[in-house]
Design a protein around this motif. Structure first.
Motif, PDB file in Angstrom:
ATOM      1  N   LEU A  17     -20.050 -57.403  39.316  1.00 55.59           N
ATOM      2  CA  LEU A  17     -21.261 -56.592  39.327  1.00 55.59           C
ATOM      3  C   LEU A  17     -21.686 -56.449  37.871  1.00 55.59           C
ATOM      4  O   LEU A  17     -20.929 -55.927  37.043  1.00 55.59           O
ATOM      5  N   ARG A  18     -22.871 -56.959  37.547  1.00 56.93           N
ATOM      6  CA  ARG A  18     -23.356 -56.894  36.160  1.00 56.93           C
ATOM      7  C   ARG A  18     -24.367 -55.768  36.034  1.00 56.93           C
ATOM      8  O   ARG A  18     -25.321 -55.694  36.817  1.00 56.93           O
ATOM      9  N   PRO A  52     -22.573 -44.752  28.296  1.00 57.84           N
ATOM     10  CA  PRO A  52     -23.766 -44.263  27.602  1.00 57.84           C
ATOM     11  C   PRO A  52     -24.980 -45.179  27.835  1.00 57.84           C
ATOM     12  O   PRO A  52     -24.804 -46.327  28.260  1.00 57.84           O
ATOM     13  N   PRO A  53     -26.179 -44.679  27.519  1.00 59.87           N
ATOM     14  CA  PRO A  53     -27.388 -45.495  27.675  1.00 59.87           C
ATOM     15  C   PRO A  53     -27.260 -46.841  26.941  1.00 59.87           C
ATOM     16  O   PRO A  53     -26.515 -46.927  25.956  1.00 59.87           O
ATOM     17  N   PHE A  54     -27.968 -47.842  27.410  1.00 60.13           N
ATOM     18  CA  PHE A  54     -28.074 -49.175  26.780  1.00 60.13           C
ATOM     19  C   PHE A  54     -26.881 -50.097  27.016  1.00 60.13           C
ATOM     20  O   PHE A  54     -26.975 -51.296  26.794  1.00 60.13           O
ATOM     21  N   VAL A  55     -25.727 -49.528  27.413  1.00 61.36           N
ATOM     22  CA  VAL A  55     -24.527 -50.373  27.494  1.00 61.36           C
ATOM     23  C   VAL A  55     -24.682 -51.419  28.603  1.00 61.36           C
ATOM     24  O   VAL A  55     -25.299 -51.165  29.628  1.00 61.36           O
ATOM     25  N   LYS A  56     -24.128 -52.599  28.323  1.00 59.66           N
ATOM     26  CA  LYS A  56     -24.144 -53.680  29.315  1.00 59.66           C
ATOM     27  C   LYS A  56     -22.714 -54.057  29.620  1.00 59.66           C
ATOM     28  O   LYS A  56     -21.923 -54.268  28.707  1.00 59.66           O
ATOM     29  N   THR A  73     -30.057 -47.277  36.262  1.00 49.28           N
ATOM     30  CA  THR A  73     -29.733 -48.551  35.617  1.00 49.28           C
ATOM     31  C   THR A  73     -31.025 -49.259  35.252  1.00 49.28           C
ATOM     32  O   THR A  73     -32.051 -49.106  35.937  1.00 49.28           O
ATOM     33  N   GLU A  74     -30.959 -50.044  34.211  1.00 51.15           N
ATOM     34  CA  GLU A  74     -32.100 -50.891  33.844  1.00 51.15           C
ATOM     35  C   GLU A  74     -32.131 -52.037  34.856  1.00 51.15           C
ATOM     36  O   GLU A  74     -33.172 -52.407  35.369  1.00 51.15           O
ATOM     37  N   THR A  75     -30.954 -52.571  35.104  1.00 53.58           N
ATOM     38  CA  THR A  75     -30.822 -53.623  36.113  1.00 53.58           C
ATOM     39  C   THR A  75     -29.358 -53.707  36.565  1.00 53.58           C
ATOM     40  O   THR A  75     -28.461 -53.328  35.813  1.00 53.58           O
ATOM     41  N   GLY A 285     -23.465 -63.740  32.498  1.00 60.21           N
ATOM     42  CA  GLY A 285     -23.760 -62.310  32.429  1.00 60.21           C
ATOM     43  C   GLY A 285     -24.039 -61.816  31.016  1.00 60.21           C
ATOM     44  O   GLY A 285     -24.555 -60.706  30.834  1.00 60.21           O
ATOM     45  N   VAL A 286     -23.731 -62.635  30.012  1.00 63.69           N
ATOM     46  CA  VAL A 286     -23.907 -62.186  28.626  1.00 63.69           C
ATOM     47  C   VAL A 286     -25.385 -61.905  28.371  1.00 63.69           C
ATOM     48  O   VAL A 286     -26.241 -62.711  28.706  1.00 63.69           O
ATOM     49  N   VAL A 287     -25.654 -60.764  27.811  1.00 61.75           N
ATOM     50  CA  VAL A 287     -27.046 -60.351  27.614  1.00 61.75           C
ATOM     51  C   VAL A 287     -27.467 -60.678  26.185  1.00 61.75           C
ATOM     52  O   VAL A 287     -26.771 -60.338  25.223  1.00 61.75           O
ATOM     53  N   SER A 288     -28.613 -61.357  26.048  1.00 60.82           N
ATOM     54  CA  SER A 288     -29.096 -61.701  24.694  1.00 60.82           C
ATOM     55  C   SER A 288     -29.711 -60.475  24.041  1.00 60.82           C
ATOM     56  O   SER A 288     -30.359 -59.676  24.711  1.00 60.82           O
TER      57      SER A 288
END
Ligand code: ATP
Length: 425
Positions: A17-18, A52-56, A73-75, A285-288
């Motif tokens: 789950l990403r 926390p916010p922003f974490v992926k 969630t953002e996504t 899953g790595v986020v740019s």
């Protein structure tokens, strides 16, 4: 897909789950049933973890699990194609090498466990893979050393540093790397190009210290190290990678997501039969992250140093006279006197020469390191005790106000400055 309520997600075996946490609020996640891990660290059953916010991050399961999320969630999405099997296979090979090292006579060369260096372009998942390898090793009772050479992000303390720390238990998915005993060298810039010579020297210093520690500690020697590097893999960046492989005597080079880099490294390292170069697939899953996001992440790391991950630390505001502090920077002063140069040639700045800097209004918002050095000429080979952040410079009264993790005297009056700044907000 955006979510603002509680959600349950069922994961089949070997799926993940990403999640990208919303920029505005934290997200709670817990394991309802089955087993799952976050970047190599097992999730405890039923316990809420607050990100926390922003974490992926990704929740991966080997055998199936149900996960619950609470918050925005953002996504988020599930993925059934991951490179996790190949990553865990690498772990198994490293584990076997650690066992072999442990069984060898302590004074023999074979008592050295694997020295793994993870390389690849930006956003290929280097930090994440390093973290997984460390957590899986720690879960099996090893105490590998984590070395972070990525001065752009700084996972151990703050950006602008290279650092090492032993990992004694799986890395906390929320808190990250424990800050108990880091060995930190301050470069002072968020990119090594600002002073590549200094970067090389500090990497050698760190390698030297670790070598000394390994010589006296068979346990950490057998566990070896995992080295995370920067995503700069061309030109000077490539040269610095080769330098790091050499300085730390790496024996396993894991190349993430770039054929060209892998083949270049295989060619140049073929003369070293004890070094294995292994290509690994980058996770989808790595986020740019673009330059702005990276800059913001740097700011978060610095804020976290002073205030803690969830504002649980209370830094102290201190006032000092200019004369109480002695500030140095690297890269000042001419390499050779003008008289020793051909007529018309301008002397170049010596990148590793230390020069004293007078405190002035330009110090506002600088993050400075406090050196452990007893004498100025020890500064380059000394690690740092911590950092201060300049919040006010009063040039009328010659007073400087700074934030430090605690009140009272600094561990040393020798401070190092670079170009690292932070605007507190
Ligand atoms: P750099 O360019 O700074 O060197 P890197 O190659 O080390 O980056 P990471 O920091 O490991 O890349 O990953 C980039 C981002 O992607 C991080 O925020 C990380 O948490 C996230 N990430 C990595 N793997 C996954 C995954 N499988 N699912 C979701 N997010 C992930």
């Amino acid at each position: 897909m955006a979510a603002t309520t509680t959600k349950q997600v069922k994961l089949e075996k070997e799926c993940e789950l990403r999640v990208e946490v919303s920029p505005d609020s934290p997200l709670r996640v817990r394991l309802l049933s089955g087993t799952a891990e976050i970047f190599g660290t097992e999730m405890p059953p039923q316990v809420w973890l607050s990100f926390p916010p922003f974490v992926k991050f990704a929740v991966f399961t080997w055998y199936g699990a149900t996960i619950e999320m609470d918050g925005a969630t953002e996504t988020y999405y599930t993925a059934d194609e991951t490179p996790m099997v190949s990553y865990v296979n690498v772990h198994a090979v490293l584990d076997a090498r650690r066992n072999r090292a442990k069984a060898s006579p302590s004074d023999s060369e074979s008592s050295q466990g694997p020295r793994v260096i993870v390389v690849g372009p930006t956003d290929s998942g280097k930090s994440t893979l390093s973290r997984m390898l460390l957590s899986w090793a720690a879960k099996q009772g090893w105490k590998p050393t984590f070395v972070d050479l990525d001065i752009g992000q700084g996972t151990i303390t703050i950006p602008g540093c290279i650092a090492a720390t032993p990992i004694e238990s799986p890395i906390d998915p929320v808190e990250g790397i424990p800050l108990e005993m880091p060995m930190v060298y301050f470069h002072g810039h968020p990119t090594p190009s600002a002073n590549a010579d200094l970067y090389k020297i500090l990497a050698r210093e760190l390698a030297k210290i670790l070598e000394r520690q390994f010589a006296g500690n068979t346990e950490s020697r057998a566990a070896g190290m995992v080295i995370n590097t920067m995503g700069w893999v061309d030109g000077l960046g490539y040269e610095l990678l080769l330098h790091a492989i050499d300085a730390f005597n790496a024996t396993v080079v894991l190349v993430l997501g770039q054929e060209k880099l892998c083949s270049m490294l295989k060619d140049v390292l073929q003369s070293k039969p004890n070094v294995d170069v292994v290509k690994l697939q980058k996770s989808g899953g790595v986020v740019s992250r673009n330059a702005k996001v990276r800059q913001r992440a740097r700011g978060h790391r610095i804020r976290e140093y002073f205030y803690g991950l969830s504002n649980d630390l209370s830094p102290h505001s201190n006032v000092a006279n200019f004369g109480d502090l002695t500030v140095y920077k690297f890269g000042g002063g001419p390499q050779a006197p003008r008289s020793a140069l051909p007529i018309g040639a301008e002397p170049a700045a010596d990148p590793i020469r230390l020069v004293q800097v007078k405190i002035d209004s330009n110090f506002l918002h600088l993050v400075l390191a406090v050196s452990f050095a007893k004498e100025p000429d020890e500064i380059i080979s000394s690690n740092v005790a911590g950092y201060i952040y300049v919040t006010e410079v009063d040039t009328q009264r010659n007073k400087i106000t700074y934030l430090a993790p605690s009140s009272g005297e600094l561990p040393s009056r020798f401070l190092i400055m670079g170009s690292l700044t932070w605007i507190e907000n």
